[in-house]
Design a protein around this motif. Sequence first.
Motif, PDB file in Angstrom:
ATOM      1  N   THR A  58       6.634   8.033  -3.251  1.00  0.00           N
ATOM      2  CA  THR A  58       5.902   6.816  -3.575  1.00  0.00           C
ATOM      3  C   THR A  58       6.670   5.573  -3.164  1.00  0.00           C
ATOM      4  N   GLN A  59       5.916   4.525  -2.884  1.00  0.00           N
ATOM      5  CA  GLN A  59       6.436   3.168  -2.728  1.00  0.00           C
ATOM      6  C   GLN A  59       5.762   2.307  -3.782  1.00  0.00           C
ATOM      7  N   ASP A  60       6.572   1.616  -4.592  1.00  0.00           N
ATOM      8  CA  ASP A  60       6.037   0.730  -5.623  1.00  0.00           C
ATOM      9  C   ASP A  60       6.306  -0.716  -5.238  1.00  0.00           C
ATOM     10  N   SER A  61       5.364  -1.582  -5.545  1.00  0.00           N
ATOM     11  CA  SER A  61       5.528  -3.010  -5.297  1.00  0.00           C
ATOM     12  C   SER A  61       6.180  -3.660  -6.500  1.00  0.00           C
ATOM     13  N   GLY A  62       6.553  -4.910  -6.350  1.00  0.00           N
ATOM     14  CA  GLY A  62       6.860  -5.713  -7.514  1.00  0.00           C
ATOM     15  C   GLY A  62       5.559  -6.171  -8.163  1.00  0.00           C
TER      16      GLY A  62
END
Length: 301
Positions: free
Chosen positions: A40-44
């Motif tokens: 996964t890639q999570d944003s701020g």
Amino acid sequence: MNVAAGSATVVHRGQPVRIAVRTPSHGVCLAEVRYSDGATQDSGVKSPRAGSVSWTFRAPTNATLGAARWTVRCGVTWQRSGAWRAAALKGGDVPSAAPVVMIEKEGYSQRPDSYSTGSAVSYGLILKNTSTKEDAKDVYVLINFASANGELIGTVTKSVKLVSAGGTYALGDSVQMRTQVPGTKLEVTVKVTAHEPTKATPLPHFANVRIEPSQTDTGFVGEVDGEIVNDTSKQTLTLASISIVLLDATGKIVGGGTGISFSPLPSGSRMVFLAQTGFSAVGLDQAVTPLVSVEPTYQSG
């Protein structure tokens, strides 16, 4: 590349992609991209402006090809999702760029205090550097613990000196909460503040690592012990900051902790290490496999 709610498109490895949605929610929003291998890639977090919110991601240079799904959550209940297809870059390899560090796994255990209204949380993350050419250095990690209603009940920040190109780092530790409200989700933001072309970095090895029960708290993990072996450097190992993530029998992360070794360890020798911090919330019957990472300091001698 722009991606709007409900659209489907192709995103090539290494390509920047912008996710934009319109939302009636006034709560903070978080975006997540999940690739077909589960990484996964999570944003701020961001707050909507005039009913709109957006983020820009860069697809990892070695993202798993195939379907990738993105999800935006705002406030407690509002959610939108969509998908794209991750594809190889046309025309060959991606030029060297800032590496993307993703969360390969995450998890934690929470245990209410018997002596106060707070609780102890033992957590773990597996950080994965998706670049095969660039080492990620001074990686800043912001970890939020959210309750079922979306409210944050705790925050911790960490810094990892190095996640080598194509490598992983087991980041484990603990945090004391001021509440016993159960956490239901981690929100993780990762920022790579420096990078350089990959180079060989000596790291000590670990052997005979085992999970030990607490001597004073029956049924819970007390420490993780083992041997640290200085077999990859001709220099003396003067300091080893040890980070440990604990997995259950299914491979799920159930917690983590830390240890530190100050005793000089000459090249070609080994000694016992004890990691005794951060495990008190983890049930002994849940912890099966320890994963160990280290930040070493060497000195000639």
